[in-house]
Design a protein around this motif. Structure first.
Motif, PDB file in Angstrom:
ATOM      1  N   ILE A 159      67.765  33.672 -10.890  1.00  0.00           N
ATOM      2  CA  ILE A 159      68.730  32.713 -11.440  1.00  0.00           C
ATOM      3  C   ILE A 159      69.469  33.342 -12.613  1.00  0.00           C
ATOM      4  O   ILE A 159      70.702  33.254 -12.703  1.00  0.00           O
ATOM      5  CB  ILE A 159      68.027  31.401 -11.864  1.00  0.00           C
ATOM      6  CG1 ILE A 159      67.566  30.629 -10.624  1.00  0.00           C
ATOM      7  CG2 ILE A 159      68.934  30.539 -12.731  1.00  0.00           C
ATOM      8  CD1 ILE A 159      66.629  29.469 -10.919  1.00  0.00           C
ATOM      9  N   SER A 160      68.750  34.002 -13.487  1.00  0.00           N
ATOM     10  CA  SER A 160      69.364  34.638 -14.658  1.00  0.00           C
ATOM     11  C   SER A 160      70.357  35.722 -14.252  1.00  0.00           C
ATOM     12  O   SER A 160      71.440  35.827 -14.842  1.00  0.00           O
ATOM     13  CB  SER A 160      68.299  35.248 -15.559  1.00  0.00           C
ATOM     14  OG  SER A 160      67.495  34.243 -16.100  1.00  0.00           O
ATOM     15  N   ILE A 161      69.997  36.513 -13.262  1.00  0.00           N
ATOM     16  CA  ILE A 161      70.892  37.578 -12.801  1.00  0.00           C
ATOM     17  C   ILE A 161      72.194  37.000 -12.270  1.00  0.00           C
ATOM     18  O   ILE A 161      73.285  37.470 -12.606  1.00  0.00           O
ATOM     19  CB  ILE A 161      70.192  38.445 -11.730  1.00  0.00           C
ATOM     20  CG1 ILE A 161      69.076  39.265 -12.368  1.00  0.00           C
ATOM     21  CG2 ILE A 161      71.187  39.347 -11.018  1.00  0.00           C
ATOM     22  CD1 ILE A 161      68.146  39.932 -11.372  1.00  0.00           C
ATOM     23  N   ILE A 162      72.098  35.969 -11.452  1.00  0.00           N
ATOM     24  CA  ILE A 162      73.303  35.362 -10.879  1.00  0.00           C
ATOM     25  C   ILE A 162      74.127  34.680 -11.967  1.00  0.00           C
ATOM     26  O   ILE A 162      75.358  34.800 -11.992  1.00  0.00           O
ATOM     27  CB  ILE A 162      72.942  34.382  -9.745  1.00  0.00           C
ATOM     28  CG1 ILE A 162      72.330  35.160  -8.571  1.00  0.00           C
ATOM     29  CG2 ILE A 162      74.177  33.606  -9.281  1.00  0.00           C
ATOM     30  CD1 ILE A 162      71.797  34.293  -7.455  1.00  0.00           C
ATOM     31  N   GLU A 163      73.472  33.978 -12.886  1.00  0.00           N
ATOM     32  CA  GLU A 163      74.200  33.323 -13.976  1.00  0.00           C
ATOM     33  C   GLU A 163      74.935  34.347 -14.833  1.00  0.00           C
ATOM     34  O   GLU A 163      76.095  34.125 -15.208  1.00  0.00           O
ATOM     35  CB  GLU A 163      73.238  32.520 -14.856  1.00  0.00           C
ATOM     36  CG  GLU A 163      72.779  31.234 -14.232  1.00  0.00           C
ATOM     37  CD  GLU A 163      71.741  30.497 -15.066  1.00  0.00           C
ATOM     38  OE1 GLU A 163      71.574  29.292 -14.828  1.00  0.00           O
ATOM     39  OE2 GLU A 163      71.100  31.129 -15.936  1.00  0.00           O
ATOM     40  N   ASP A 164      74.286  35.479 -15.115  1.00  0.00           N
ATOM     41  CA  ASP A 164      74.930  36.522 -15.909  1.00  0.00           C
ATOM     42  C   ASP A 164      76.155  37.082 -15.178  1.00  0.00           C
ATOM     43  O   ASP A 164      77.176  37.380 -15.800  1.00  0.00           O
ATOM     44  CB  ASP A 164      73.961  37.661 -16.216  1.00  0.00           C
ATOM     45  CG  ASP A 164      72.917  37.275 -17.249  1.00  0.00           C
ATOM     46  OD1 ASP A 164      73.098  36.232 -17.927  1.00  0.00           O
ATOM     47  OD2 ASP A 164      71.921  38.012 -17.376  1.00  0.00           O
ATOM     48  N   PHE A 165      76.036  37.229 -13.876  1.00  0.00           N
ATOM     49  CA  PHE A 165      77.157  37.742 -13.094  1.00  0.00           C
ATOM     50  C   PHE A 165      78.325  36.752 -13.061  1.00  0.00           C
ATOM     51  O   PHE A 165      79.478  37.148 -13.134  1.00  0.00           O
ATOM     52  CB  PHE A 165      76.709  38.062 -11.660  1.00  0.00           C
ATOM     53  CG  PHE A 165      77.763  38.732 -10.846  1.00  0.00           C
ATOM     54  CD1 PHE A 165      77.996  40.090 -10.985  1.00  0.00           C
ATOM     55  CD2 PHE A 165      78.523  38.007  -9.959  1.00  0.00           C
ATOM     56  CE1 PHE A 165      78.983  40.711 -10.239  1.00  0.00           C
ATOM     57  CE2 PHE A 165      79.513  38.616  -9.203  1.00  0.00           C
ATOM     58  CZ  PHE A 165      79.747  39.981  -9.343  1.00  0.00           C
ATOM     59  N   LEU A 166      78.005  35.462 -12.950  1.00  0.00           N
ATOM     60  CA  LEU A 166      79.053  34.442 -12.846  1.00  0.00           C
ATOM     61  C   LEU A 166      79.690  34.105 -14.188  1.00  0.00           C
ATOM     62  O   LEU A 166      80.822  33.624 -14.216  1.00  0.00           O
ATOM     63  CB  LEU A 166      78.484  33.163 -12.225  1.00  0.00           C
ATOM     64  CG  LEU A 166      78.113  33.253 -10.742  1.00  0.00           C
ATOM     65  CD1 LEU A 166      77.440  31.973 -10.282  1.00  0.00           C
ATOM     66  CD2 LEU A 166      79.335  33.544  -9.897  1.00  0.00           C
ATOM     67  N   THR A 167      78.978  34.345 -15.284  1.00  0.00           N
ATOM     68  CA  THR A 167      79.494  34.037 -16.602  1.00  0.00           C
ATOM     69  C   THR A 167      80.251  35.237 -17.139  1.00  0.00           C
ATOM     70  O   THR A 167      79.657  36.297 -17.341  1.00  0.00           O
ATOM     71  CB  THR A 167      78.354  33.676 -17.578  1.00  0.00           C
ATOM     72  OG1 THR A 167      77.583  32.620 -17.008  1.00  0.00           O
ATOM     73  CG2 THR A 167      78.906  33.245 -18.927  1.00  0.00           C
ATOM     74  N   PRO A 168      81.538  35.078 -17.375  1.00  0.00           N
ATOM     75  CA  PRO A 168      82.312  36.232 -17.882  1.00  0.00           C
ATOM     76  C   PRO A 168      81.948  36.552 -19.319  1.00  0.00           C
ATOM     77  O   PRO A 168      81.584  35.674 -20.095  1.00  0.00           O
ATOM     78  CB  PRO A 168      83.759  35.756 -17.766  1.00  0.00           C
ATOM     79  CG  PRO A 168      83.679  34.273 -17.829  1.00  0.00           C
ATOM     80  CD  PRO A 168      82.353  33.903 -17.203  1.00  0.00           C
ATOM     81  N   ASP A 169      82.004  37.838 -19.638  1.00  0.00           N
ATOM     82  CA  ASP A 169      81.769  38.268 -21.006  1.00  0.00           C
ATOM     83  C   ASP A 169      82.988  37.903 -21.841  1.00  0.00           C
ATOM     84  O   ASP A 169      84.124  38.208 -21.471  1.00  0.00           O
ATOM     85  CB  ASP A 169      81.546  39.772 -21.081  1.00  0.00           C
ATOM     86  CG  ASP A 169      80.239  40.189 -20.443  1.00  0.00           C
ATOM     87  OD1 ASP A 169      79.319  39.344 -20.396  1.00  0.00           O
ATOM     88  OD2 ASP A 169      80.132  41.348 -19.996  1.00  0.00           O
ATOM     89  N   ILE A 170      82.750  37.258 -22.962  1.00  0.00           N
ATOM     90  CA  ILE A 170      83.839  36.865 -23.861  1.00  0.00           C
ATOM     91  C   ILE A 170      83.774  37.752 -25.084  1.00  0.00           C
ATOM     92  O   ILE A 170      82.792  37.768 -25.807  1.00  0.00           O
ATOM     93  CB  ILE A 170      83.732  35.378 -24.255  1.00  0.00           C
ATOM     94  CG1 ILE A 170      83.812  34.509 -23.001  1.00  0.00           C
ATOM     95  CG2 ILE A 170      84.824  35.016 -25.253  1.00  0.00           C
ATOM     96  CD1 ILE A 170      83.563  33.031 -23.269  1.00  0.00           C
ATOM     97  N   ILE A 171      84.836  38.493 -25.266  1.00  0.00           N
ATOM     98  CA  ILE A 171      84.902  39.378 -26.424  1.00  0.00           C
ATOM     99  C   ILE A 171      85.606  38.625 -27.538  1.00  0.00           C
ATOM    100  O   ILE A 171      86.745  38.195 -27.415  1.00  0.00           O
ATOM    101  CB  ILE A 171      85.657  40.673 -26.089  1.00  0.00           C
ATOM    102  CG1 ILE A 171      84.932  41.410 -24.958  1.00  0.00           C
ATOM    103  CG2 ILE A 171      85.789  41.546 -27.314  1.00  0.00           C
ATOM    104  CD1 ILE A 171      85.683  42.607 -24.426  1.00  0.00           C
ATOM    105  N   ALA A 172      84.896  38.451 -28.642  1.00  0.00           N
ATOM    106  CA  ALA A 172      85.459  37.682 -29.755  1.00  0.00           C
ATOM    107  C   ALA A 172      86.254  38.573 -30.678  1.00  0.00           C
ATOM    108  O   ALA A 172      86.100  39.704 -30.826  1.00  0.00           O
ATOM    109  CB  ALA A 172      84.341  37.019 -30.549  1.00  0.00           C
TER     110      ALA A 172
END
Length: 65
Positions: free
Chosen positions: A52-65
Motif C-alpha cells: 500500500i505504501s509503495i503504491i501511495e508513494d507512486f501515486l502521490t506526486p512529489d511537491i517541491i516547496a
C-alpha cells in the motif's frame, strides 16, 4: 500499469488489510491457542501495508516547496 489500475489495486489492498485486521482481532478475542495462524496473518498484513505504501508513494506526486 495505468494510474487507474493502480488505484483499483490500492483499494483492493486496503480492503484486504482491513479484513485481516478484523480476522486478527476475532482470533485474539476468541482466545484461540493458534498463535502461528495469528502470526501469519500479522505478517501478511505487514506485507500488504508495505505494498500500500509503495503504491501511495507512486501515486502521490512529489511537491517541491
Amino acid at each position: 500499469m495505468t494510474e487507474e489500475e493502480m488505484r483499483k489495486r490500492l483499494a483492493g489492498l486496503r480492503i484486504e488489510h482491513r479484513d485481516l485486521d478484523a480476522a486478527i482481532a476475532a482470533l485474539t478475542a476468541a482466545n484461540t491457542q493458534d498463535q502461528l495462524q495469528i502470526a501469519r496473518l500479522k505478517k501478511r498484513k505487514l506485507r500488504l501495508k508495505d505494498q500500500i505504501s509503495i503504491i501511495e508513494d507512486f501515486l502521490t506526486p512529489d511537491i517541491i516547496a
